[in-house]
Design an enzyme around this catalytic site. Structure first.
Site, PDB file in Angstrom:
ATOM      1  CG  HIS A 171      -2.023   0.886   1.463  1.00  0.00           C
ATOM      2  ND1 HIS A 171      -3.385   0.503   1.286  1.00  0.00           N
ATOM      3  CD2 HIS A 171      -2.204   2.233   1.042  1.00  0.00           C
ATOM      4  CE1 HIS A 171      -4.162   1.678   1.028  1.00  0.00           C
ATOM      5  NE2 HIS A 171      -3.154   2.612   1.005  1.00  0.00           N
TER       6      HIS A 171
ATOM      7  N   GLY B 288     -10.647   7.306  -1.465  1.00  0.00           N
ATOM      8  CA  GLY B 288     -11.296   8.466  -1.373  1.00  0.00           C
ATOM      9  C   GLY B 288     -12.320   8.396  -0.135  1.00  0.00           C
TER      10      GLY B 288
ATOM     11  CD  GLU C 136      -7.920   6.012   5.139  1.00  0.00           C
ATOM     12  OE1 GLU C 136      -7.158   6.654   5.453  1.00  0.00           O
ATOM     13  OE2 GLU C 136      -8.210   5.708   4.164  1.00  0.00           O
TER      14      GLU C 136
END
Length: 416
Positions: A20, A215, A245
């Protein structure tokens, strides 16, 4: 007799992966300054020290402040030469701290300009990766098989939300579809990106290995991008989704069920009932228990970014031990550590593993398990037999480095 320590020096020597890793969040500061001067991009400061004080901080007040730096980095990556250079240098920086595998992700649509289209963007980045691989893998020790070769792939990022001013590419969607609901425009842009990613992999032979969705989660559900993920799925691209998240466990569930996610970016709130907002979920703890079991049993790997989370989640800033990384491991999830953004988060993979060892009291076998998950659950750009052979070479190298430091991790249980 005291056990040998898991020192920072050992962690630096161990082979690591980074699954990531955002290209536009991981530039070298001197390169950013040079490119800004070249492309006439105004920066808050023209010195590395000034930028570290004003933009790329140790801690951020909130997520918008964290994301502010991307305005400058993206603005400096608007041509093939700059993108190639950024990818090349990022690979070198990774390998310098013994990261043997990197999956570099970014949103190609943000870099489209004029006749410079999405596939051109991908070609430029992949050219930088291939140049770095050629440079790194020319090392005599690698040629003799004494050290594993460096490998890397690209993950393309669709965006849950964007505005016309984000890029020429995105503006064209709003201009062509002035009466379309925004959600339909987001979905169409993702589908078009998936088509370009498939073409880049299958027609251009580029190491495009995965598809991602990034996003703001709240108000912009992953299910809106089902068509894009279905196309990626049909063409056997790896699927990962930023989820859990800044939203609850149901966002992770949606990523898995609607987007065929093989991995989850962050997954921070997997175990948090207070982050569940779906009123139809009445027994929140039961839902979380079943979801965690599903994630663990199916080896849906969680891409955990400790420093990034500390910088954007207030409750973690003073106590990393509160991070659910410990619960993820207790639930026997497949978990790997990642940087997220080497510049914006001012971190390295050595930093991430050193923090984990200190905050969660990992022993050598636990450390080895987390390291291995990153290699095994990668979207490796090549046939599976080649991947197995390469992972075996990395594992042998890893065990040798542990042994040199007094840790016997060869015998006993193996990670699932």
């Amino acid at each position: 007799m005291a056990k040998p320590s898991l020192s920072r020096e050992l962690i630096a020597r161990l082979p690591k992966s980074d699954l990531h890793l955002h290209l536009d969040g991981s530039l070298r500061l001197p390169t950013l300054i040079e490119l800004a001067r070249q492309h006439k991009v105004a920066l808050p400061s023209r010195t590395p020290e000034g930028l570290l004080e004003l933009v790329f901080k140790r801690a951020y007040r909130n997520l918008p402040e964290y994301l502010k730096g991307f305005e400058f980095t993206v603005a400096c990556l608007q041509d093939a030469e700059s993108l190639e250079r950024a990818a090349y240098e990022l690979c070198l920086d990774c390998r310098a701290e013994n990261v043997f595998y990197a999956e570099i992700r970014f949103a190609p649509q943000l870099h489209v300009r004029g006749d410079f289209r999405v596939r051109d963007v991908l070609r430029a980045v992949c050219k930088g990766i291939e140049r770095a691989k050629k440079h790194i893998n020319a090392d005599p020790e690698i040629k003799r098989g004494l050290v594993p070769r460096f490998e890397a792939g690209v993950i393309v990022c669709a965006l849950r939300f964007f505005l016309p001013q984000f890029s020429e590419h995105y503006r064209a969607y709003f201009e062509a579809l002035p009466t379309a609901p925004a959600a339909e425009i987001y979905a169409l842009a993702s589908l078009e990106l998936a088509r370009a990613a498939v073409a880049a992999a299958e027609e251009d032979g580029l190491p495009v290995v995965g598809f991602d969705l990034a996003g703001q989660e709240r108000g912009f559900p992953a299910k809106d991008h089902q068509a894009a993920y279905q196309l990626a799925h049909e063409h056997f691209l790896g699927k990962t989704v930023h989820a859990g998240e800044d939203y609850g466990p149901e966002s992770i569930f949606q990523a898995i069920t609607d987007c065929h996610a093989d991995r989850i970016g962050h997954g921070t709130w997997l175990f948090s009932p207070r982050h569940i907002r779906d009123r139809s979920i009445r027994d929140k703890r039961a839902f979380i228990g079943k979801l965690a079991r599903y994630v663990a049993e199916r080896r849906i790997t969680l891409e955990v970014c400790l420093t990034s989370n500390q910088q954007t989640i207030p409750e973690l800033r003073d106590n990393l031990g509160r991070h659910p990384f410990r619960k993820m491991r207790e639930a026997r999830c497949s978990v790997t550590l990642c940087t997220d953004n080497r510049l914006v988060s001012r971190t390295t993979m050595t930093d991430e593993f050193d923090k984990a060892v200190q905050a969660f009291d990992l022993d050598a076998r636990a450390l080895k398990d987390v390291l291995i998950y990153g290699f095994k659950r990668s979207f490796f750009p090549g046939p599976y037999p080649h991947k197995r052979e390469w992972v075996r070479s990395v594992l042998n190298h890893m065990e040798d480095r542990f042994a040199e430091a007094g840790h016997d991790v060869r015998a006993g249980r193996r990670p699932l």
